[in-house]
Design a protein around this motif. Structure first.
Motif, PDB file in Angstrom:
ATOM      1  N   LEU A   1     -23.967  70.839  41.184  1.00  0.00           N
ATOM      2  CA  LEU A   1     -24.859  71.119  42.302  1.00  0.00           C
ATOM      3  C   LEU A   1     -25.019  69.900  43.208  1.00  0.00           C
ATOM      4  O   LEU A   1     -25.045  70.028  44.441  1.00  0.00           O
ATOM      5  N   ILE A   2     -25.103  68.711  42.616  1.00  0.00           N
ATOM      6  CA  ILE A   2     -25.235  67.488  43.403  1.00  0.00           C
ATOM      7  C   ILE A   2     -23.962  67.231  44.213  1.00  0.00           C
ATOM      8  O   ILE A   2     -24.018  66.824  45.379  1.00  0.00           O
ATOM      9  N   GLU A   3     -22.826  67.489  43.588  1.00  0.00           N
ATOM     10  CA  GLU A   3     -21.553  67.347  44.309  1.00  0.00           C
ATOM     11  C   GLU A   3     -21.521  68.276  45.523  1.00  0.00           C
ATOM     12  O   GLU A   3     -21.028  67.913  46.593  1.00  0.00           O
ATOM     13  N   MET A   4     -22.059  69.463  45.364  1.00  0.00           N
ATOM     14  CA  MET A   4     -22.137  70.439  46.452  1.00  0.00           C
ATOM     15  C   MET A   4     -23.036  69.901  47.580  1.00  0.00           C
ATOM     16  O   MET A   4     -22.694  69.985  48.766  1.00  0.00           O
ATOM     17  N   ALA A   5     -24.185  69.341  47.209  1.00  0.00           N
ATOM     18  CA  ALA A   5     -25.121  68.801  48.205  1.00  0.00           C
ATOM     19  C   ALA A   5     -24.553  67.575  48.903  1.00  0.00           C
ATOM     20  O   ALA A   5     -24.778  67.366  50.104  1.00  0.00           O
ATOM     21  N   ASN A   6     -23.793  66.763  48.161  1.00  0.00           N
ATOM     22  CA  ASN A   6     -23.242  65.525  48.722  1.00  0.00           C
ATOM     23  C   ASN A   6     -22.269  65.769  49.868  1.00  0.00           C
ATOM     24  O   ASN A   6     -22.087  64.904  50.732  1.00  0.00           O
ATOM     25  N   LYS A   7     -21.638  66.932  49.894  1.00  0.00           N
ATOM     26  CA  LYS A   7     -20.675  67.226  50.966  1.00  0.00           C
ATOM     27  C   LYS A   7     -21.337  67.145  52.344  1.00  0.00           C
ATOM     28  O   LYS A   7     -20.705  66.747  53.322  1.00  0.00           O
ATOM     29  N   ASP A   8     -22.617  67.518  52.412  1.00  0.00           N
ATOM     30  CA  ASP A   8     -23.333  67.492  53.691  1.00  0.00           C
ATOM     31  C   ASP A   8     -24.369  66.373  53.784  1.00  0.00           C
ATOM     32  O   ASP A   8     -24.609  65.838  54.866  1.00  0.00           O
ATOM     33  N   LEU A   9     -24.970  66.044  52.653  1.00  0.00           N
ATOM     34  CA  LEU A   9     -26.096  65.099  52.684  1.00  0.00           C
ATOM     35  C   LEU A   9     -25.778  63.738  52.094  1.00  0.00           C
ATOM     36  O   LEU A   9     -26.558  62.794  52.268  1.00  0.00           O
ATOM     37  N   GLY A  10     -24.654  63.620  51.396  1.00  0.00           N
ATOM     38  CA  GLY A  10     -24.361  62.424  50.603  1.00  0.00           C
ATOM     39  C   GLY A  10     -24.492  61.108  51.340  1.00  0.00           C
ATOM     40  O   GLY A  10     -25.106  60.167  50.848  1.00  0.00           O
ATOM     41  N   LYS A  11     -23.932  61.010  52.525  1.00  0.00           N
ATOM     42  CA  LYS A  11     -23.912  59.730  53.251  1.00  0.00           C
ATOM     43  C   LYS A  11     -25.165  59.511  54.110  1.00  0.00           C
ATOM     44  O   LYS A  11     -25.310  58.470  54.746  1.00  0.00           O
ATOM     45  N   ARG A  12     -26.062  60.461  54.104  1.00  0.00           N
ATOM     46  CA  ARG A  12     -27.251  60.375  54.956  1.00  0.00           C
ATOM     47  C   ARG A  12     -28.349  59.533  54.297  1.00  0.00           C
ATOM     48  O   ARG A  12     -28.592  59.656  53.091  1.00  0.00           O
ATOM     49  N   PRO A  13     -29.048  58.689  55.087  1.00  0.00           N
ATOM     50  CA  PRO A  13     -30.237  57.998  54.559  1.00  0.00           C
ATOM     51  C   PRO A  13     -31.282  59.038  54.161  1.00  0.00           C
ATOM     52  O   PRO A  13     -31.615  59.920  54.959  1.00  0.00           O
ATOM     53  N   ILE A  14     -31.780  58.931  52.953  1.00  0.00           N
ATOM     54  CA  ILE A  14     -32.649  59.988  52.433  1.00  0.00           C
ATOM     55  C   ILE A  14     -33.937  60.112  53.246  1.00  0.00           C
ATOM     56  O   ILE A  14     -34.515  61.196  53.348  1.00  0.00           O
ATOM     57  N   MET A  15     -34.365  59.007  53.867  1.00  0.00           N
ATOM     58  CA  MET A  15     -35.602  59.039  54.657  1.00  0.00           C
ATOM     59  C   MET A  15     -35.434  59.865  55.933  1.00  0.00           C
ATOM     60  O   MET A  15     -36.414  60.316  56.511  1.00  0.00           O
ATOM     61  N   GLU A  16     -34.194  60.061  56.370  1.00  0.00           N
ATOM     62  CA  GLU A  16     -33.961  60.743  57.644  1.00  0.00           C
ATOM     63  C   GLU A  16     -33.638  62.226  57.475  1.00  0.00           C
ATOM     64  O   GLU A  16     -33.527  62.952  58.463  1.00  0.00           O
TER      65      GLU A  16
END
Length: 409
Positions: free
Chosen positions: A127-142
């Motif tokens: 599930l995390i691998e799935m989320a990382n495709k779109d959110l992985g490189k994003r700063p979590i605060m943003e």
């Protein structure tokens, strides 16, 4: 007298550290090993405090004075320089580890160290691998709720409603971990509660008709495939545990003389140890299984590789071969079969039945009180259930013989 570069270079080490002052609280500390470090002494709210600026000559005299003057300006504004320094350090840490994929990886490692089940870790990693495709490189605060919703909607549009729901939960776990780590203060999955199409909950298929249950038990006994599969299905019927708890069971968990099976917390859904009483029929089945596996190995070894357990789909595949479709019976359905018929019998305390199914009480105080109760009743209930299954199977055998006699005239 203010310091100079020539004076700084001439400072030699001593047995004890010593200071040489510059101006306005700035001084250099010379240590016994010869290293020289810049510091500024100041007062804030009537307390003496200290700022460190780094080693000389890496930090030059000019740079040290610039840092001192910067911090003196903060003091004039009523700001503590050490607080600002801590904030800068936290900002740098957030910048270094504040990406979604970094924090998600830390959460997975935390779960591993906590001893989460391997299967649980695999699902969460997927599930995390799935989320990382779109959110992985994003700063979590943003990351915003609308961003997360786009990720979830991809699964929803593909018809994966359960996956979308679990993905939201997992992304929320990453954010809660980040909040606990001081990286962010917001969980954008909270406003998304109710934003997804809910999957219609379907109970796992289970036989609750006694006659049909007798037919199933007779079919299990007559199963012509791998003998371990037949015996394992028999144990599922008798012990009504979760299929995964039985598949991964080791012989060290069983006390056949004491007639009990201690399932460790690491393999239980609710991460709490469960003790199951063993009726005579279960012990007899386990004794037969002892001749089919190594005492130091798993109770239900795979046919192809003895050091591995039966596969996850083995039980249901066997049920299909016996003629019981997925709409009628599943391996997990043996739990519902026991729960329904035990409750309908009116013989047993419903709480004892729940305890036998290793269901946790939602009321924490009540759970603590009930932890050690119902054992004697559960022992009697376990034997009653095994005897009842035998009766149902015997009735089926008698019915088959009667039908044969009728056909033969």
């Amino acid at each position: 007298m203010p310091l100079t570069d020539i004076a700084l270079k001439k400072l030699e080490s001593s047995e004890r550290p010593y200071k040489r002052s510059d101006q306005n609280g700035l001084y250099v500390l010379v240590k016994p090993n010869g290293s020289k470090h810049w510091h500024m002494k100041y007062r804030f709210n009537n307390k003496e405090k200290l700022m460190s600026y780094g080693p000389y000559p890496l930090i030059s005299l000019k740079e040290a004075r610039e840092k001192r003057d910067r911090d003196r300006k903060l003091l004039l504004e009523g700001i503590d320089p050490s607080t600002v320094k801590k904030e800068r350090k936290l900002a740098a840490e957030i910048d270094a580890r504040g990406r979604f994929d970094v924090l998600a990886g830390e959460l997975l490692e935390k779960n591993r160290l906590e001893g989460r089940a391997e299967n649980t870790l695999k699902k969460k990693s997927w599930l995390i691998e799935m989320a990382n495709k779109d959110l992985g490189k994003r700063p979590i605060m943003e990351i915003t709720p609308s961003e997360v919703l786009v990720v979830l909607k991809k699964q929803e549009k593909a018809g994966n409603l359960e996956t979308a729901s679990r993905l939201r939960t997992t992304i929320g776990e990453v954010f809660r971990y980040a909040i606990a780590s001081g990286i962010t203060t917001n969980d954008p999955t909270i406003p998304l509660k109710g934003a997804l199409v809910r999957k219609r909950v379907q109970s796992r298929a289970a036989i609750t008709d006694p006659v049909r249950l007798g037919e199933l038990l007779e079919a299990i006994d007559a199963y012509s495939g791998y003998r371990v599969v037949s015996l394992s299905l028999k144990l599922l019927a008798i012990l009504h545990v979760r299929p995964g708890e039985l598949r991964h069971a080791g012989w060290d968990e069983f006390d056949l003389e004491g007639a009990k099976w201690v399932i460790p917390a690491s393999r239980m859904k609710m991460r709490s140890e469960h003790v199951a009483p063993l009726p005579r029929q279960a012990i007899k089945t386990l004794e037969e299984l002892q001749g089919l596996s190594h005492p130091d190995a798993l109770v239900l070894p795979s046919q192809s590789l003895k050091i591995k357990p039966l596969s996850e789909n083995t039980f249901n595949q066997a049920l299909r071969k016996m003629g019981f479709g997925k709409e009628e019976m599943t391996a997990h359905g043996f739990r519902a079969t026991f729960s329904t018929l035990a409750n309908e019998s009116g013989r047993w305390n419903p709480d004892a039945i729940e305890r036998a199914l290793s269901h946790q009480d939602a009321n924490e105080i009540r759970k603590v009180y009930a932890r050690g109760t119902y054992w004697d009743e559960r022992v009697k209930m376990a034997q009653w259930w095994a005897d009842y299954l035998d009766e149902l199977q015997l009735l089926q055998q008698l019915q088959l013989k009667a039908s044969e006699r009728k056909e033969n005239g």
